[in-house]
Design an enzyme around this catalytic site. Structure first.
Site, mmCIF file in Angstrom:
data_model
loop_
_atom_site.group_PDB
_atom_site.id
_atom_site.type_symbol
_atom_site.label_atom_id
_atom_site.label_comp_id
_atom_site.label_asym_id
_atom_site.label_seq_id
_atom_site.Cartn_x
_atom_site.Cartn_y
_atom_site.Cartn_z
ATOM 1 N N SER A 112 39.014 40.255 38.490
ATOM 2 C CA SER A 112 39.602 39.760 37.193
ATOM 3 C C SER A 112 40.355 40.929 36.418
ATOM 4 O O SER A 112 40.974 40.435 35.331
ATOM 5 C CB SER A 112 38.335 39.640 36.309
ATOM 6 O OG SER A 112 37.802 38.323 36.937
ATOM 7 N N LYS A 155 43.838 39.456 35.758
ATOM 8 C CA LYS A 155 44.096 38.516 34.898
ATOM 9 C C LYS A 155 44.874 39.200 33.691
ATOM 10 O O LYS A 155 45.804 38.442 33.143
ATOM 11 C CB LYS A 155 42.839 38.043 33.874
ATOM 12 C CG LYS A 155 41.881 37.252 35.532
ATOM 13 C CD LYS A 155 40.603 36.876 34.647
ATOM 14 C CE LYS A 155 39.764 35.987 35.677
ATOM 15 N NZ LYS A 155 38.300 36.028 35.341
ATOM 16 N N TYR A 160 45.485 32.058 42.410
ATOM 17 C CA TYR A 160 44.690 32.445 41.877
ATOM 18 C C TYR A 160 43.777 33.335 42.536
ATOM 19 O O TYR A 160 43.459 34.645 42.156
ATOM 20 C CB TYR A 160 43.886 31.726 40.547
ATOM 21 C CG TYR A 160 42.614 32.481 40.121
ATOM 22 C CD1 TYR A 160 42.825 33.294 39.127
ATOM 23 C CD2 TYR A 160 41.369 32.109 40.694
ATOM 24 C CE1 TYR A 160 41.495 33.967 38.645
ATOM 25 C CE2 TYR A 160 39.945 32.636 40.086
ATOM 26 C CZ TYR A 160 40.375 33.509 39.157
ATOM 27 O OH TYR A 160 39.231 33.991 38.487
ATOM 28 N N TYR A 216 34.061 40.438 28.520
ATOM 29 C CA TYR A 216 33.148 39.311 28.431
ATOM 30 C C TYR A 216 32.149 39.715 27.121
ATOM 31 O O TYR A 216 32.671 40.035 26.288
ATOM 32 C CB TYR A 216 32.383 39.122 29.780
ATOM 33 C CG TYR A 216 33.395 38.771 31.059
ATOM 34 C CD1 TYR A 216 34.216 37.802 31.050
ATOM 35 C CD2 TYR A 216 33.476 39.888 31.842
ATOM 36 C CE1 TYR A 216 35.138 37.567 31.936
ATOM 37 C CE2 TYR A 216 34.576 39.802 32.919
ATOM 38 C CZ TYR A 216 35.141 38.580 32.781
ATOM 39 O OH TYR A 216 36.150 38.348 33.838
ATOM 40 N N VAL A 222 34.787 41.848 39.033
ATOM 41 C CA VAL A 222 33.305 41.835 39.837
ATOM 42 C C VAL A 222 33.415 42.712 41.096
ATOM 43 O O VAL A 222 32.314 42.992 41.599
ATOM 44 C CB VAL A 222 33.135 40.203 40.215
ATOM 45 C CG1 VAL A 222 32.569 39.499 39.234
ATOM 46 C CG2 VAL A 222 34.128 39.690 41.058
HETATM 47 O O1 DON Z 1 37.098 33.593 40.088
HETATM 48 C C1 DON Z 1 36.469 34.388 40.554
HETATM 49 O O2 DON Z 1 35.257 34.240 41.037
HETATM 50 C C2 DON Z 1 36.812 35.748 41.019
HETATM 51 N N1 DON Z 1 37.681 35.830 41.935
HETATM 52 C C3 DON Z 1 37.249 36.725 39.746
HETATM 53 C C4 DON Z 1 36.069 37.258 39.403
HETATM 54 C C5 DON Z 1 36.007 38.334 38.203
HETATM 55 O O3 DON Z 1 36.185 39.530 38.644
HETATM 56 C C6 DON Z 1 35.384 38.065 37.024
HETATM 57 N N2 DON Z 1 34.797 39.018 36.427
HETATM 58 N N3 DON Z 1 34.252 40.001 36.340
#
Ligand code: DON
Length: 307
Positions: A64, A67, A191, A243, A261
């Protein structure tokens, strides 16, 4: 004269190591199997000096954290006005992958939750672009920011694609609401590729330092983002980057930041420094436990809190 900073970073790292709480992200099998002993930290000054300690050359997926940069690119490619028509700037209070849109406008609440991030991704290059074209553009800019050639980790990409239903649900909902214009599958593929780009803490610190430096790369001096886009990206990172922990983060660390994550955290303090930490075990809000401890310590010792 030898800089004292690397030794200081080693001490910060060792102070964070004993906290073994949390768990790696369980919903992507490659991440669930991550080596949880990994721990790294880096800081990049706006003069281009980068210092690091621990597992500073270990690659992990950006997730993320991407983003924030893709939001900046969407502003470049579609213009701020159009981006604001499609994506809000308010914290959502929901999980990052929540199936929710703002009542009334149908916009995702912000670009840091998946609905907003998929929308931002769809605005890169243009509505008719393919996932490959958008990924190529994103990789090119992220590589400039890291000052080396970055690549997608195909293992992480494949693992996330096996489990793409929720993000596809979001993309179809966004298409039905008139927010996403391209094919939902192309938006989600691109994405997921952007989230699967591999980085190190040194890369992330340098990428952050360009934001800290008003959009100019601290080493190459190239202008990568206009100041107006940087301001927008850092503002949204401040309110929505961590978050549900955004309030705790802003009071304790006080730096615009974004977590992922895989266990990465990036922070960018305007005019001063870019920083990054990595350790795979996450807390219940989805942020790296040791990463947060390290950033709190750095902020305290170096007086980085923006207030
Ligand atoms: O959309 C997803 O599930 C992940 N590729 C991105 C997740 C992410 O890092 C969200 N939070 N911390």
């Amino acid at each position: 004269m030898k800089s004292p900073i690397p030794d200081y970073l080693k001490r910060v790292l060792e102070a964070a190591r004993p906290d073994d709480s949390g768990a790696p992200a369980g919903y992507i099998d490659v991440l669930a199997r991550a080596d949880t002993s990994r721990l790294g930290v880096a800081i990049a000054m706006v003069d281009g000096n980068v210092y690091s300690a621990g597992d500073d050359e270990v690659e992990f997926s950006i997730q993320s954290i991407s983003k924030a940069f893709v939001y900046g690119l969407a502003i470049e490619d579609a213009g701020l006005e159009r981006v604001l028509e499609k994506i809000g700037v308010e914290p959502s209070g929901d999980a990052f992958n929540e199936l929710s849109l703002h009542e009334g406008t149908n916009r995702p609440m912000n670009p840091m939750i998946n609905a907003g991030a998929i929308t931002a991704h769809s605005l890169v290059v243009g509505p008719n672009a393919t996932a490959e074209e958008r990924t190529e553009r994103i990789l090119k800019v992220m590589s400039k920011l890291a000052n080396r050639e970055l690549k997608v980790c195909e293992e992480v990409y494949e693992a996330e694609m096996k489990d793409w239903d929720r993000n596809m649900g979001l993309a179809y909902m966004l298409k039905a609401a008139g927010i996403v214009q391209c094919d939902p599958g192309e938006a989600v593929k691109g994405y997921i590729r952007q989230c699967s780009i591999n980085v190190t803490v040194r890369d992330l610190a340098l990428m952050a330092a360009t934001l800290s430096n008003g959009g100019y790369h601290p080493i190459t001096s190239e202008r990568i983002f206009p100041r107006k886009s940087v301001r927008q990206v850092l503002s949204v990172m401040t309110t929505c980057g961590m978050y549900d922990a955004a309030g705790d983060w802003v009071s304790n660390v006080g730096i615009p930041a974004k977590s992922g994550v895989a266990g990465g955290i990036l922070g960018a303090l305007p005019g001063q420094v870019g920083l990054a930490a990595f350790s795979p075990k996450l807390d219940d809000k989805g942020n790296s436990v040791r990463g947060i401890n390290i950033c709190e310590q750095l902020s305290h010792d170096m007086g980085l809190h923006m207030m």
